[in-house]
Design a protein around this motif. Structure first.
Motif, mmCIF file in Angstrom:
data_model
loop_
_atom_site.group_PDB
_atom_site.id
_atom_site.type_symbol
_atom_site.label_atom_id
_atom_site.label_comp_id
_atom_site.label_asym_id
_atom_site.label_seq_id
_atom_site.Cartn_x
_atom_site.Cartn_y
_atom_site.Cartn_z
ATOM 1 N N TYR A 1 0.837 -1.206 0.000
ATOM 2 C CA TYR A 1 0.000 0.000 0.000
ATOM 3 C C TYR A 1 0.872 1.255 0.000
ATOM 4 C CZ TYR A 1 -3.385 3.431 1.705
ATOM 5 O OH TYR A 1 -4.170 4.545 1.857
ATOM 6 N N SER A 2 1.984 1.209 0.739
ATOM 7 C CA SER A 2 2.809 2.406 0.887
ATOM 8 C C SER A 2 3.609 2.738 -0.356
ATOM 9 C CB SER A 2 3.777 2.224 2.061
ATOM 10 O OG SER A 2 4.732 1.214 1.780
ATOM 11 N N ARG A 3 3.724 1.814 -1.312
ATOM 12 C CA ARG A 3 4.554 2.083 -2.492
ATOM 13 C C ARG A 3 4.037 3.252 -3.316
ATOM 14 N NH1 ARG A 3 5.334 -4.254 -3.606
ATOM 15 N NH2 ARG A 3 7.204 -4.544 -2.315
ATOM 16 N N ASN A 4 2.757 3.492 -3.270
ATOM 17 C CA ASN A 4 2.198 4.603 -4.042
ATOM 18 C C ASN A 4 2.515 5.960 -3.429
ATOM 19 O OD1 ASN A 4 0.352 3.707 -6.420
ATOM 20 N ND2 ASN A 4 -0.046 2.229 -4.801
ATOM 21 N N ILE A 5 3.258 5.958 -2.325
ATOM 22 C CA ILE A 5 3.669 7.231 -1.735
ATOM 23 C C ILE A 5 4.682 7.940 -2.635
ATOM 24 C CG2 ILE A 5 5.691 6.511 -0.395
ATOM 25 C CD1 ILE A 5 4.568 8.017 1.961
ATOM 26 N N GLU A 6 5.271 7.192 -3.571
ATOM 27 C CA GLU A 6 6.216 7.774 -4.527
ATOM 28 C C GLU A 6 5.629 7.834 -5.934
ATOM 29 O OE1 GLU A 6 10.498 6.644 -3.729
ATOM 30 O OE2 GLU A 6 9.459 4.910 -2.839
ATOM 31 N N SER A 7 4.312 7.762 -6.031
ATOM 32 C CA SER A 7 3.662 7.796 -7.341
ATOM 33 C C SER A 7 3.886 9.144 -8.029
ATOM 34 C CB SER A 7 2.168 7.529 -7.178
ATOM 35 O OG SER A 7 1.477 7.732 -8.393
ATOM 36 N N GLU A 8 3.837 9.131 -9.349
ATOM 37 C CA GLU A 8 3.963 10.379 -10.100
ATOM 38 C C GLU A 8 2.696 11.220 -10.007
ATOM 39 O OE1 GLU A 8 5.000 9.428 -14.063
ATOM 40 O OE2 GLU A 8 6.983 8.616 -13.559
ATOM 41 N N ARG A 9 1.573 10.588 -9.689
ATOM 42 C CA ARG A 9 0.303 11.320 -9.577
ATOM 43 C C ARG A 9 0.095 11.790 -8.139
ATOM 44 N NH1 ARG A 9 -3.766 6.993 -11.476
ATOM 45 N NH2 ARG A 9 -2.237 5.713 -10.367
ATOM 46 N N SER A 10 -0.470 12.959 -7.999
ATOM 47 C CA SER A 10 -0.622 13.549 -6.663
ATOM 48 C C SER A 10 -1.730 12.869 -5.854
ATOM 49 C CB SER A 10 -0.918 15.049 -6.783
ATOM 50 O OG SER A 10 -2.141 15.264 -7.481
ATOM 51 N N ARG A 11 -2.787 12.416 -6.533
ATOM 52 C CA ARG A 11 -3.910 11.831 -5.807
ATOM 53 C C ARG A 11 -3.488 10.570 -5.037
ATOM 54 N NH1 ARG A 11 -9.546 12.115 -6.247
ATOM 55 N NH2 ARG A 11 -10.385 11.068 -4.407
ATOM 56 N N PRO A 12 -2.782 9.619 -5.664
ATOM 57 C CA PRO A 12 -2.334 8.453 -4.879
ATOM 58 C C PRO A 12 -1.395 8.845 -3.745
ATOM 59 C CG PRO A 12 -2.206 7.985 -7.222
ATOM 60 C CD PRO A 12 -2.492 9.441 -7.098
ATOM 61 N N ARG A 13 -0.495 9.803 -3.980
ATOM 62 C CA ARG A 13 0.442 10.192 -2.922
ATOM 63 C C ARG A 13 -0.308 10.758 -1.720
ATOM 64 N NH1 ARG A 13 3.055 12.984 -7.077
ATOM 65 N NH2 ARG A 13 2.869 14.958 -5.958
ATOM 66 N N ARG A 14 -1.246 11.641 -1.999
ATOM 67 C CA ARG A 14 -2.000 12.260 -0.894
ATOM 68 C C ARG A 14 -2.831 11.207 -0.159
ATOM 69 N NH1 ARG A 14 -4.074 15.750 -3.616
ATOM 70 N NH2 ARG A 14 -2.915 17.620 -2.998
ATOM 71 N N THR A 15 -3.474 10.324 -0.901
ATOM 72 C CA THR A 15 -4.306 9.293 -0.275
ATOM 73 C C THR A 15 -3.476 8.359 0.597
ATOM 74 O OG1 THR A 15 -5.833 9.373 -2.157
ATOM 75 C CG2 THR A 15 -5.929 7.430 -0.744
ATOM 76 N N VAL A 16 -2.329 7.937 0.087
ATOM 77 C CA VAL A 16 -1.515 6.957 0.810
ATOM 78 C C VAL A 16 -0.897 7.564 2.055
ATOM 79 C CG1 VAL A 16 0.569 5.549 0.659
ATOM 80 C CG2 VAL A 16 -1.087 5.523 -1.199
ATOM 81 N N VAL A 17 -0.365 8.778 1.957
ATOM 82 C CA VAL A 17 0.283 9.358 3.135
ATOM 83 C C VAL A 17 -0.734 9.597 4.249
ATOM 84 C CG1 VAL A 17 0.098 11.771 2.385
ATOM 85 C CG2 VAL A 17 1.917 11.099 3.925
ATOM 86 N N ASN A 18 -1.926 10.049 3.900
ATOM 87 C CA ASN A 18 -2.961 10.217 4.922
ATOM 88 C C ASN A 18 -3.421 8.873 5.468
ATOM 89 O OD1 ASN A 18 -3.183 13.091 4.921
ATOM 90 N ND2 ASN A 18 -4.295 12.993 2.987
ATOM 91 N N GLY A 19 -3.485 7.867 4.591
ATOM 92 C CA GLY A 19 -3.863 6.535 5.056
ATOM 93 C C GLY A 19 -2.835 5.947 6.005
ATOM 94 N N LEU A 20 -1.552 6.136 5.699
ATOM 95 C CA LEU A 20 -0.507 5.612 6.584
ATOM 96 C C LEU A 20 -0.528 6.290 7.950
ATOM 97 C CD1 LEU A 20 2.443 5.255 4.056
ATOM 98 C CD2 LEU A 20 1.145 3.423 5.133
ATOM 99 N N LEU A 21 -0.862 7.552 7.971
ATOM 100 C CA LEU A 21 -0.983 8.230 9.267
ATOM 101 C C LEU A 21 -2.089 7.587 10.103
ATOM 102 C CD1 LEU A 21 -0.528 11.983 8.266
ATOM 103 C CD2 LEU A 21 1.011 10.601 9.661
ATOM 104 N N GLU A 22 -3.189 7.211 9.458
ATOM 105 C CA GLU A 22 -4.265 6.536 10.186
ATOM 106 C C GLU A 22 -3.862 5.127 10.626
ATOM 107 O OE1 GLU A 22 -8.234 6.660 8.592
ATOM 108 O OE2 GLU A 22 -7.749 8.397 7.347
ATOM 109 N N LEU A 23 -2.966 4.501 9.864
ATOM 110 C CA LEU A 23 -2.584 3.117 10.142
ATOM 111 C C LEU A 23 -1.422 2.998 11.129
ATOM 112 C CD1 LEU A 23 -2.748 1.579 6.554
ATOM 113 C CD2 LEU A 23 -4.331 1.149 8.437
ATOM 114 N N LEU A 24 -0.917 4.112 11.633
ATOM 115 C CA LEU A 24 0.258 4.048 12.513
ATOM 116 C C LEU A 24 0.072 3.117 13.712
ATOM 117 C CD1 LEU A 24 1.617 7.702 12.461
ATOM 118 C CD2 LEU A 24 2.739 5.650 11.610
ATOM 119 N N PRO A 25 -1.074 3.144 14.424
ATOM 120 C CA PRO A 25 -1.223 2.183 15.535
ATOM 121 C C PRO A 25 -1.136 0.725 15.066
ATOM 122 C CG PRO A 25 -2.859 3.934 15.700
ATOM 123 C CD PRO A 25 -2.208 4.084 14.362
#
Length: 901
Positions: free
Chosen positions: A428-452
């Motif tokens: 899931y985290s691999r899209n944090i380096e995507s060329e498109r902004s939408r996947p990057r924004r979605t993944v980074v916010n998702g990972l913040l929620e998944l920290l616990p």
């Protein structure tokens, strides 16, 4: 034009009365008879304020202060009532005012009052049977509705919905039936649907179609529902025959495929008990939407990315529908395109929203999106989570999938579920380096929620692959809106590594942040670096390094991290050493400083000259333990500027008996600085010179022994110099020593007896004649006793079978008067004795470095000395004598000689 409020006295009285009623509408003559039910009381208060609003609206212009005050009061009580009953539905049944306590509940009659009777008659004359106030009703709509009520007393009941729509009043509904009979109405609709579908609802033809439903099929079904919704809504006020005719007419041009799709959905989703018709139709629309998208996805006709796009379009359409009346349809879209289907779906789902605001619409669409993925079979869902489009899956669905995997691990599947879960998160985290902004924004916010959850999965290590990807993404991110959550993610991962003790990962993050350019564009990265090096984290790193056990090599990353700021590190180490148990951490600190290397050691050497005593003391201890040669080299520059405590500390560290071989050149360094040493430190330095066999010191020692050096003329220091000359076998000093023995003034010896005795023993050692056998035996015994030590002991230690009693007091209180000193003095017992010190047994806590005045009782005589604590144990401590009077020194020498005989 004269204002109505000033037309006549009666109007003025009316104005005063209205002002009083508006100011506190709840405090009317019926206040004491308010219902005890909180919901009913809130409804009553609102109706009273609404009556006042109608009166004021009829008498005054829109901008009059009384009109504004009445409107604000009505809006205030409406909000209070909506908190108790949402939506607020009030109507008339058999001439009695009723209200619905909650959505779908049966109406409840208000208490019988004459005011309610008048209101019911007034509403009847205006053509109103019920009014529903929705949660998103605003104050402007409330004002508009009040003025519509005052325009005329004769209205057609069927005109009210159109009048409200014309004024764009979306939060207030008129003449909506309060008592809905879903069973009867929906039964009629089902009957009509069955007649048009050509068979019962449980036939294959009705339940399924030859091919999966398409988006066009979904649009047609939603269009049919939109035609049926107003018919079902007005069925309560129409006859069954009229309702059936309207339903047949609405379905006249519907295709059988569309009717079959709707029938099948109704068969799978029947109405709940007491569920309102409009709510059921909204739920039916929701089911149609999800089932159609699911079937398209499973048939391979809808890509993962398109699914997210569909729900994003639905959310935008739902938000737009909230801002526009439901009757409008001119949105400028092609009815055959998916956006048009989503717009139609959004309008059908409006009734499913508990709160009509964009935030509620966004949350609702997210729930629908989650429901879509929960309906997907586990195999297909797992394939998506392992694929490149995993970022399109909502975080709650991903979390639930991982939780299911972990639950499977609890029933005996070993570590496989944890490994599988880690793979899912990393993919899931691999899209944090995507060329498109939408996947990057979605993944980074998702990972913040998944920290616990990440902390649970990486229980014994850290997600280093995830950290590296986040660092690369942060370095390359140009969008501030994505960089901000990326900074939070990297900071959380760094703190996670720090808590787990993964200092290598923490160092890797620091190094990546340091590599960023130092300009304004990358200020957020530099600020993150500064936050990671805050005092709390720094203290944690230092404490971890100071707590490391000597037998275990410290984490190699720790010294490298701490060496980034040597000054800060040394200040922290100094604070630890100054603590009561700080010396216990000295071995770990020594290993840390050695591993940190030159930046820290160079700072330590600089600190030797620091005027701040704690810094200089820390530098002495750590340099003596790590690089004693550097301390020896700096001694000539630093010692003259130290007070006696720092001088003693440096000399003691360089002459410690348990520290292994002495550093090279320490004796020569002592010779160089001896004339500038403090009188309490000089004896220890002289002993060190003698033990090292430094013959170059003989001329200087002769000067000290003769009393030629003014600062070192104390008899105790001269005795030490004479003993050192004897230890060095300095035959060249024999003449000087004989002169000291023979020097008289008349019949009286010029030099004290203790000094003469020391000179006599020194000559005996130098000349090695038979009379010196006893002295040589004592020296040889001391050498043999030192065989197990890295450095030879200066004096032979004598265990005492019968301990000597003594008293000690801190030298800092020695200036007090006798009663005060007695109060702080402590009784001790001397267990071991030598010419250089003793081991005392004490119940009083001793600390290394304590400066003491000591009084040993030997028979009827006392031996007074100034001493310092060199080491401590559970039962007492070892002290070294720094100074004695010549009388006490001679008594000690005789006592030792007697004990050895």
């Amino acid at each position: 034009m004269e204002h109505p409020a000033h037309a006549n006295p009666s109007s003025a009285r009316t104005s005063r009365g209205l002002r009083a009623g508006i100011a506190s509408p709840a405090r009317s003559k019926d206040e004491e008879s308010l219902p005890k039910n909180p919901a009913e009381a809130a409804v009553v208060r609102f109706l009273r304020s609404f009556q006042s609003l109608l009166t004021v609206t009829r008498l005054y212009q829109k901008n009059h202060p009384l009109a504004a005050s009445a409107l604000e009061a009505a809006d205030l009580f409406l909000r209070a009532a909506l908190q108790r009953a949402s939506p607020l539905a009030v109507g008339i049944e058999d001439g009695v005012m009723v209200y619905c306590p909650s959505k779908g509940a049966q109406p409840v009659a208000l208490q019988k009052k004459s005011s309610w009777t008048g209101m019911a008659e007034d509403w009847g004359r205006r053509g109103l049977s019920s009014i529903s106030f929705l949660p998103h009703t605003n104050i402007g709509e409330l004002d508009t509705f009040a003025r519509l009520l005052n325009e005329s007393r004769v209205h057609n009941a069927q005109d009210w919905p159109a009048r409200l729509a014309a004024q764009r009043v979306a939060g207030i509904r008129a003449n909506v039936p309060l008592r809905q009979r879903p069973g009867t109405v929906l039964a009629a609709m089902v009957s009509v649907l069955m007649s048009h579908s050509g068979g019962p609802m449980d036939t294959p033809r009705a339940v399924s179609t030859a091919a999966p439903a398409t988006l066009d099929d979904l649009g047609a079904a939603l269009r049919l529902l939109a035609r049926l919704a107003p018919i079902v809504g007005t069925a309560a006020s129409s006859s069954p025959q009229q309702t059936a005719e309207a339903l047949h007419l609405a379905m006249g041009d519907a295709e059988p495929r569309t009717i079959n799709q709707l029938v099948g959905t109704m068969a799978r989703h029947t109405p709940h008990e007491n569920e309102p018709n409009d709510s059921y139709l909204a739920r039916l629309s929701e089911s149609l939407l999800l089932e159609t998208l699911n079937s398209q996805f499973l048939a391979g006709k809808l890509a993962v990315v398109d699914v997210r796009g569909m729900f994003a379009t639905l959310g935008d359409a739902l938000t737009q529908s909230l801002r526009a009346p439901a009757e409008e349809s001119g949105l400028g879209v092609n009815e055959s395109q998916p956006p048009a289907t989503m717009v139609r779906a959004a309008r059908a789902l409006l009734l499913s929203l508990a709160e009509h605001d964009p935030g509620a619409a966004e949350s609702y669409v997210e729930r629908l999106h989650e429901a879509f993925w929960e309906r997907i079979p586990a195999r297909e869902r797992a394939a998506v989570l392992r694929g490149p489009d995993a970022w399109c899956v909502p975080i709650p669905v991903l979390r639930a999938a991982v939780e299911r995997l972990l639950d499977a691990g609890r029933v005996g599947n070993g570590d496989a579920p944890v490994r599988e879960s880690r793979i899912v998160i990393v993919n899931y985290s691999r899209n944090i380096e995507s060329e498109r902004s939408r996947p990057r924004r979605t993944v980074v916010n998702g990972l913040l929620e998944l920290l616990p959850l990440i902390e649970r999965l990486w229980r014994d290590d850290t997600p280093s692959e995830l950290g590296r990807a986040a660092l690369r993404a942060l370095a390359a991110e140009a969008s501030p809106g994505i960089a901000a959550p990326l900074v939070s993610l990297v900071e959380s991962l760094a703190q996670f590594a720090l808590r787990r003790g993964d200092y290598a990962e923490f160092e890797r993050i620091l190094a990546a942040l340091e590599a960023a350019p130092r300009d304004a564009e990358y200020a957020h990265i530099f600020n993150l670096y500064e936050r990671l090096m805050v005092d709390e984290n720094w203290s944690l790193l230092v404490n971890a390094a100071a707590a490391a056990r000597p037998a275990i090599s410290p984490d190699p990353a720790l010294p490298r991290i701490l060496a980034r700021d040597p000054e800060r590190l040394l200040d922290a180490l100094g604070a630890i050493l100054a603590a009561p148990e700080g010396l216990n951490s000295l071995p770990a600190m020594t290993a840390l400083v050695r591993a940190a290397g030159e930046p820290v050691i160079g700072a330590l050497e600089t600190h030797l000259l620091d005027p701040r005593r704690q810094r200089a003391g820390t530098a002495i201890k750590l340099l003596a333990a790590t690089k004693p040669q550097r301390l020896v080299s700096a001694l000539s520059r630093a010692l003259p500027g130290w007070d006696w405590n720092l001088q003693d500390l440096a000399v003691a560290e360089l002459t410690r008996q348990d520290a292994g071989p002495a550093p090279e050149g320490v004796a020569r360094a002592f010779v160089a600085v001896l004339p500038e040493a403090h009188p309490l430190v000089a004896p220890v330095m002289i002993d060190g010179i003698a033990q090292a066999g430094e013959n170059s010191a003989i001329p200087l020692l002769c000067e000290v022994a003769s009393g030629s050096i003014q600062p070192l003329r104390d008899v105790f220091i001269r005795i030490k110099a004479i003993e050192a000359l004897g230890t060095l076998r300095a035959t060249s000093a024999a003449g000087l020593l004989r002169g000291l023995l023979r020097q008289r003034q008349g019949l009286v010896h010029t030099e004290p007896a203790g000094l003469r005795a020391a000179a006599e023993e020194a000559i005996a050692l130098m000349e090695n004649h038979p009379a010196s056998a006893r002295v040589r035996a004592a020296r040889e015994a001391a050498v043999q006793a030192s065989a197990s030590f890295g450095r030879p002991r200066r004096y032979l230690r004598i265990p005492l079978h019968r301990p000597l009693s003594a008293r000690i007091e801190n030298r800092d209180v020695a200036r007090l008067d006798a009663p005060a000193r007695a109060a702080v003095a402590a009784a001790v017992r001397v267990r071991t004795l030598s010419l250089g010190g003793a081991f005392v047994e004490s119940f009083r806590g001793l600390a290394v470095g304590d400066h003491l005045r000591m009084d040993i009782r030997a028979g009827l005589r006392h031996i007074h000395s100034t001493a310092i604590v060199r080491n401590v144990s559970a039962t007492g401590g070892g002290v070294e004598f720094l100074h004695m009077t010549e009388e006490s020194r001679e008594r000690l020498r005789r006592l030792v000689r007697r004990l050895l005989s």
